[in-house]
Design an enzyme around this catalytic site. Structure first.
Site, PDB file in Angstrom:
ATOM      1  CG  ASP A  12      -1.640   1.267   1.428  1.00  0.00           C
ATOM      2  OD1 ASP A  12      -2.432   1.623   0.543  1.00  0.00           O
ATOM      3  OD2 ASP A  12      -1.427   1.937   2.460  1.00  0.00           O
ATOM      4  CG  ASP A  14      -1.544   7.450   0.082  1.00  0.00           C
ATOM      5  OD1 ASP A  14      -0.680   8.302  -0.182  1.00  0.00           O
ATOM      6  OD2 ASP A  14      -2.374   7.041  -0.750  1.00  0.00           O
ATOM      7  CG  ASP A 171      -1.849   2.664   6.346  1.00  0.00           C
ATOM      8  OD1 ASP A 171      -2.387   3.640   6.890  1.00  0.00           O
ATOM      9  OD2 ASP A 171      -2.022   2.379   5.150  1.00  0.00           O
TER      10      ASP A 171
END
Length: 226
Positions: A12, A14, A171
């Site tokens: 991922d 961001d 995240d």
């Protein structure tokens, strides 16, 4: 030769590879203020961490009763975000080291993100991560964003990898759910510490409750070897 065999790694972007959430917050706050919604806070922003920009502005329109169309809101937020992304996005040092370590071992890698293709390109170029991360999938290119598995499955396809041989780094809870739905292993590094107990993170194969402060490139690499 790498000891990772046929493993591929999908990141991922961001909050995982780079600390871009402050830029998304500022872009969102400015966009909402322009459309008559002042006082957007970081706590408000945290509710949208892990979902695509399109989904975010769609929710804004409904929750804040905005008159502007979704397309207008999306364009405004993306314009502001891109201005920030090109100049003020920081890659997490241990993530950069991890990418470089995997690259030195010849491990296939890709990025699967809810951001727009333009934002992903700007960030990877601005941080220099594009030298190693050339396979990129935006949620804009698939039918469904996270928590659906589409972006991860498309990244695996482009890498020529079987989903079961892929490891995702994420995240956010929707991303962890997407990795699980894709049949991939997941290293979860929660950006919002208070969300570490979210049921989606319980599906992760490795959960680092301390977030980026707990992540090290060497420990992650050693975990992949086991």
């Amino acid at each position: 030769m790498s000891g990772l065999g046929g493993t591929s790694v999908i990141f991922d972007l961001d909050g995982t590879l780079v600390d871009s959430e402050p830029n998304y917050f500022e872009a969102g706050r400015d966009t909402l203020a322009e459309h008559g919604v002042p006082g957007f806070t970081w706590a408000d922003h945290e509710r949208y961490v892990g979902i695509s920009t399109l989904e975010t502005v769609t929710l804004w329109k409904r929750e804040y009763g905005l008159r502007a169309s979704v397309d207008e809101l999306l364009a405004a937020k993306n314009r502001r975000y891109l201005e920030l992304a090109r100049t003020s996005t920081r890659a997490y040092p241990q993530m950069r080291e991890f990418v470089e370590l995997l690259a030195s071992e010849g491990v296939p890698m890709g990025v699967a993100s809810g951001s727009s293709p333009e934002a992903i390109t700007a960030i990877l170029a601005g941080t220099g991560l594009d030298a190693h991360l050339r396979t990129v999938v935006s949620a804009d290119e698939v039918d469904r964003g996270k928590p659906a598995p589409d972006v991860f499955l498309e990244a695996a396809r482009r890498l020529g990898a079987v989903p079961g041989d892929c490891v995702v780094l994420e995240d956010a809870a929707p991303g962890a759910a997407a990795a699980h739905a894709a049949g991939m292993r997941c290293i979860a590094i929660p950006y919002v510490a208070a969300q570490a107990d979210a049921p989606e993170f319980a599906t992760a194969d490795l959960l680092l409750r301390g977030g980026q402060g707990e992540f090290t490139a060497r420990a992650a690499y050693d975990w992949l070897l086991n």
